[in-house]
Structures are given as structure tokens and as C-alpha cells.
Design a protein around this motif. Structure first.
Motif, PDB file in Angstrom:
ATOM      1  N   ARG A   3      90.518  75.334  94.530  1.00 57.32           N
ATOM      2  CA  ARG A   3      90.425  76.156  93.334  1.00 57.32           C
ATOM      3  C   ARG A   3      88.991  76.169  92.830  1.00 57.32           C
ATOM      4  N   GLN A   4      88.475  77.360  92.562  1.00 56.76           N
ATOM      5  CA  GLN A   4      87.106  77.506  92.114  1.00 56.76           C
ATOM      6  C   GLN A   4      86.993  77.145  90.630  1.00 56.76           C
ATOM      7  N   PHE A   5      85.955  76.367  90.286  1.00 59.45           N
ATOM      8  CA  PHE A   5      85.724  75.952  88.906  1.00 59.45           C
ATOM      9  C   PHE A   5      84.954  77.041  88.174  1.00 59.45           C
ATOM     10  N   ASN A   6      85.396  77.356  86.964  1.00 60.05           N
ATOM     11  CA  ASN A   6      84.768  78.384  86.142  1.00 60.05           C
ATOM     12  C   ASN A   6      84.288  77.745  84.842  1.00 60.05           C
ATOM     13  N   VAL A   7      82.991  77.824  84.572  1.00 58.01           N
ATOM     14  CA  VAL A   7      82.433  77.194  83.373  1.00 58.01           C
ATOM     15  C   VAL A   7      82.936  77.860  82.104  1.00 58.01           C
ATOM     16  N   LEU A   8      83.394  79.115  82.184  1.00 55.12           N
ATOM     17  CA  LEU A   8      83.886  79.798  80.993  1.00 55.12           C
ATOM     18  C   LEU A   8      85.159  79.165  80.448  1.00 55.12           C
ATOM     19  N   LEU A  21      78.974  88.520  73.467  1.00 57.55           N
ATOM     20  CA  LEU A  21      78.214  88.585  74.710  1.00 57.55           C
ATOM     21  C   LEU A  21      79.162  88.708  75.890  1.00 57.55           C
ATOM     22  N   PRO A  22      78.752  89.378  76.957  1.00 57.58           N
ATOM     23  CA  PRO A  22      79.616  89.484  78.140  1.00 57.58           C
ATOM     24  C   PRO A  22      79.825  88.123  78.793  1.00 57.58           C
ATOM     25  N   ASP A  23      81.000  87.929  79.370  1.00 60.77           N
ATOM     26  CA  ASP A  23      81.309  86.668  80.029  1.00 60.77           C
ATOM     27  C   ASP A  23      80.374  86.411  81.203  1.00 60.77           C
ATOM     28  N   ARG A  24      79.996  87.451  81.911  1.00 60.21           N
ATOM     29  CA  ARG A  24      79.116  87.256  83.072  1.00 60.21           C
ATOM     30  C   ARG A  24      77.739  86.745  82.647  1.00 60.21           C
ATOM     31  N   PHE A  25      77.275  87.152  81.455  1.00 60.79           N
ATOM     32  CA  PHE A  25      75.990  86.655  80.958  1.00 60.79           C
ATOM     33  C   PHE A  25      76.095  85.183  80.575  1.00 60.79           C
ATOM     34  N   LYS A  27      78.235  82.993  81.686  1.00 62.22           N
ATOM     35  CA  LYS A  27      78.415  82.220  82.907  1.00 62.22           C
ATOM     36  C   LYS A  27      77.093  82.013  83.632  1.00 62.22           C
ATOM     37  N   ARG A  28      76.273  83.051  83.704  1.00 64.64           N
ATOM     38  CA  ARG A  28      74.989  82.944  84.393  1.00 64.64           C
ATOM     39  C   ARG A  28      74.039  82.000  83.671  1.00 64.64           C
ATOM     40  N   LYS A  29      74.060  81.988  82.346  1.00 65.97           N
ATOM     41  CA  LYS A  29      73.170  81.118  81.587  1.00 65.97           C
ATOM     42  C   LYS A  29      73.639  79.671  81.574  1.00 65.97           C
ATOM     43  N   MET A  30      74.931  79.444  81.742  1.00 71.33           N
ATOM     44  CA  MET A  30      75.489  78.111  81.565  1.00 71.33           C
ATOM     45  C   MET A  30      75.648  77.340  82.866  1.00 71.33           C
ATOM     46  N   GLU A  31      76.096  77.992  83.921  1.00 65.80           N
ATOM     47  CA  GLU A  31      76.453  77.261  85.133  1.00 65.80           C
ATOM     48  C   GLU A  31      75.216  76.691  85.818  1.00 65.80           C
ATOM     49  N   ARG A  32      75.411  75.536  86.459  1.00 66.80           N
ATOM     50  CA  ARG A  32      74.383  74.844  87.236  1.00 66.80           C
ATOM     51  C   ARG A  32      74.930  74.642  88.642  1.00 66.80           C
ATOM     52  N   ILE A  33      74.536  75.473  89.566  1.00 70.07           N
ATOM     53  CA  ILE A  33      75.022  75.391  90.940  1.00 70.07           C
ATOM     54  C   ILE A  33      74.009  74.618  91.770  1.00 70.07           C
ATOM     55  N   TYR A  34      74.461  73.532  92.396  1.00 71.99           N
ATOM     56  CA  TYR A  34      73.610  72.740  93.268  1.00 71.99           C
ATOM     57  C   TYR A  34      73.596  73.287  94.694  1.00 71.99           C
ATOM     58  N   TRP A  35      74.746  73.682  95.170  1.00 66.19           N
ATOM     59  CA  TRP A  35      74.854  74.184  96.538  1.00 66.19           C
ATOM     60  C   TRP A  35      76.153  74.946  96.682  1.00 66.19           C
ATOM     61  N   THR A  47      81.742  75.275  96.312  1.00 71.37           N
ATOM     62  CA  THR A  47      80.585  75.284  95.417  1.00 71.37           C
ATOM     63  C   THR A  47      80.450  73.915  94.766  1.00 71.37           C
ATOM     64  N   GLN A  48      79.277  73.351  94.843  1.00 71.54           N
ATOM     65  CA  GLN A  48      78.963  72.101  94.150  1.00 71.54           C
ATOM     66  C   GLN A  48      78.146  72.447  92.916  1.00 71.54           C
ATOM     67  N   GLN A  49      78.711  72.162  91.744  1.00 74.99           N
ATOM     68  CA  GLN A  49      78.043  72.509  90.507  1.00 74.99           C
ATOM     69  C   GLN A  49      78.365  71.491  89.431  1.00 74.99           C
ATOM     70  N   LYS A  50      77.623  71.578  88.347  1.00 73.31           N
ATOM     71  CA  LYS A  50      77.819  70.681  87.211  1.00 73.31           C
ATOM     72  C   LYS A  50      79.080  71.071  86.471  1.00 73.31           C
ATOM     73  N   LYS A  51      79.959  70.094  86.229  1.00 75.31           N
ATOM     74  CA  LYS A  51      81.244  70.367  85.598  1.00 75.31           C
ATOM     75  C   LYS A  51      81.415  69.674  84.249  1.00 75.31           C
ATOM     76  N   LYS A  52      80.496  68.804  83.874  1.00 71.56           N
ATOM     77  CA  LYS A  52      80.588  68.105  82.592  1.00 71.56           C
ATOM     78  C   LYS A  52      79.375  68.466  81.749  1.00 71.56           C
ATOM     79  N   PHE A  53      79.636  68.903  80.525  1.00 71.06           N
ATOM     80  CA  PHE A  53      78.580  69.328  79.626  1.00 71.06           C
ATOM     81  C   PHE A  53      78.762  68.647  78.272  1.00 71.06           C
TER      82      PHE A  53
END
Length: 250
Positions: A3-8, A21-25, A27-35, A47-53
Motif C-alpha cells: 500500500r502506497q503511503f500518502n502524506v495528505l 490550496l490544491p492537494d497536489r501542491f 503533497k509536493r511541498k510536504m513529502e520527502r522521498i528518499y528513493w 517508495t522510501q520516504q519520510k513518514k513521521k513529521f
């Protein structure tokens, strides 16, 4: 398939409502994708990304929020889950803690990720801006957040007294907030629909890029039991007279 993780999913609906603001904006400003796996060839999407904020007074789409959440840190806050959010912008509430205990004010900002609200003009602290060695700084009063589950309580508009509330359904099926003390309905204030672009949705001026109301009502697609190729052939007057050879599967 994983299951893909969604920061929204970490951001509350009422927290971003005023920003409009649009959700895509966001998401782009918030998510941190490592690989992440490349798009071609078709690998299993991973996708490896930051999941704790760490959610504080900075909005997730700002640069301040990005600085407060570096790549190597793993902050975490224990937040009590609220199944039915009952606090809206424009609500009159009574403060239960601090030096402003017993005072009533209007909610002007919501931080749903931390169960926080900002009450206009109350629960303030004195801070100095631009303080240096030679300059004492400019004093300002900054409003601090209040926890909705412990620090505030709704105010019944009929007698301006604090009360607990619960959600109920009217005879028409409308879901409303009801005072537990008087049984009166506490309506959602009109300022809840206010955003950074308009006071009310009815006063929003339509621009050139907005879809007009008459265009929404038009039916531009009629479903049919035909493939895309068949519809193109019918539109262009192409007839298929060839007979396909039989194929066999073993």
C-alpha cells in the motif's frame, strides 16, 4: 502489492480548508522521498520516504515546516484520536485553563493534526521580535494553541454558557450539534466556509480557467458498449470487412 503511503492522510481536513490550496501542491511541498522505483521497466512500485513529521504552528506547505522536519529526525507526538471533529472557525468557546480561564472567544485557526485551536485575542504570551545586543526588541502578544479535548468548551448561543455537545440527526436527516445542557442546536458558523480567496462560496468570482455552471450541466459523454477503436471507426465512416482468422490457445 504494498500500500502506497500518502502524506495528505496526516493533515486534517479543517487545517487546510482556509488555505484553499490544491492537494497536489501540499503533497509536493510536504513529502520527502528518499528513493523510488523507476517508471520503466514496470517494477513493483516501492517508495522510501519520510513518514513521521512534527506538526507545530507551521503549516505543512511552508518552508518553516520543512526546516522543523529534517531528513534524519524522527519526531512523534501522541495525539488523541477524535472520530467526530466538533470545532469550527467562528465557534464561540470558553477557556478552561490558564490566566484567561473563564473568558470566551472566537476560534480563528485550527490545527487538527495536534487537536489545537487558536482563540482570537486569548491565551497569549509576550514575545520580543528583533531583539539584539543593542536593541531590546519589539514586544508582541502571540496567541498560543489550546487543546480542544481539555482546554476549551463550547458555548451555547442561547444563554452564552459553556456546555458539552453531541452530534444528532434532525427529522429531515440533517446532522447537527446539540447542547447537552439545553438541547438547543448549535449551528456551524458561516465563517467556517471562509477561505483565503473568498468570504463565502457564493461571492467567489469565476475566472477564465473556471468551469462554468452551464458547462457542468452539459452531457458530453454517452456510454456505449463499444471500444475506443470502434467509436473512432464509426465516427470516420470506416467499415471493417476483413474476417479474422481463428486463433487457438494450448
Amino acid at each position: 502489492m504494498p500500500r502506497q503511503f500518502n502524506v495528505l492522510s496526516l493533515i486534517g481536513e479543517h487545517s487546510k480548508k482556509y488555505a484553499n490550496l490544491p492537494d497536489r501542491f501540499i503533497k509536493r511541498k510536504m513529502e520527502r522521498i528518499y528513493w523510488k522505483t523507476p517508471g520503466w521497466p514496470k517494477y513493483l512500485p516501492i517508495t522510501q520516504q519520510k513518514k513521521k513529521f512534527a506538526f507545530n504552528l507551521s503549516r505543512p506547505w511552508t518552508n518553516e515546516f520543512r526546516l522543523e522536519n529534517p531528513h534524519d529526525a524522527l519526531p512523534f507526538h501522541h495525539v488523541e484520536p477524535i472520530l467526530e471533529w466538533s470545532w469550527f472557525r467562528g465557534d464561540r468557546v470558553e477557556i478552561l485553563v490558564g490566566p484567561d480561564k473563564g473568558k470566551q472567544g472566537i476560534i480563528k485557526t485550527i490545527y487538527q493534526e495536534r487537536n489545537w485551536v487558536i482563540v482570537e485575542g486569548l491565551n497569549t504570551v509576550l514575545k520580543f521580535i528583533g531583539k539584539t545586543k543593542d536593541y531590546p526588541g519589539m514586544p508582541i502578544l502571540q496567541e498560543m494553541p489550546l487543546l480542544v479535548t481539555e482546554d476549551i468548551k463550547h458555548v451555547d448561543p442561547t444563554d452564552l454558557q459553556s456546555t458539552d455537545i453531541e452530534w444528532r440527526f434532525t427529522e429531515d436527516g440533517e446532522k447537527v450539534r446539540v447542547s447537552m445542557r439545553t438541547g438547543r442546536i448549535i449551528p456551524i458558523p458561516p465563517s467556517h466556509n471562509e477561505t483565503a480567496n473568498y468570504k463565502t462560496p457564493q461571492t467567489y468570482p469565476e475566472g477564465d480557467k473556471d468551469t462554468q455552471k452551464n458547462q457542468v450541466e452539459q452531457i458530453t459523454f454517452k456510454p456505449s458498449l463499444k471500444t475506443f477503436e470502434m467509436e473512432i471507426m464509426e465516427k470516420m465512416g470506416i467499415k471493417e470487412d476483413r474476417i479474422q482468422k481463428p486463433t487457438y490457445w494450448y
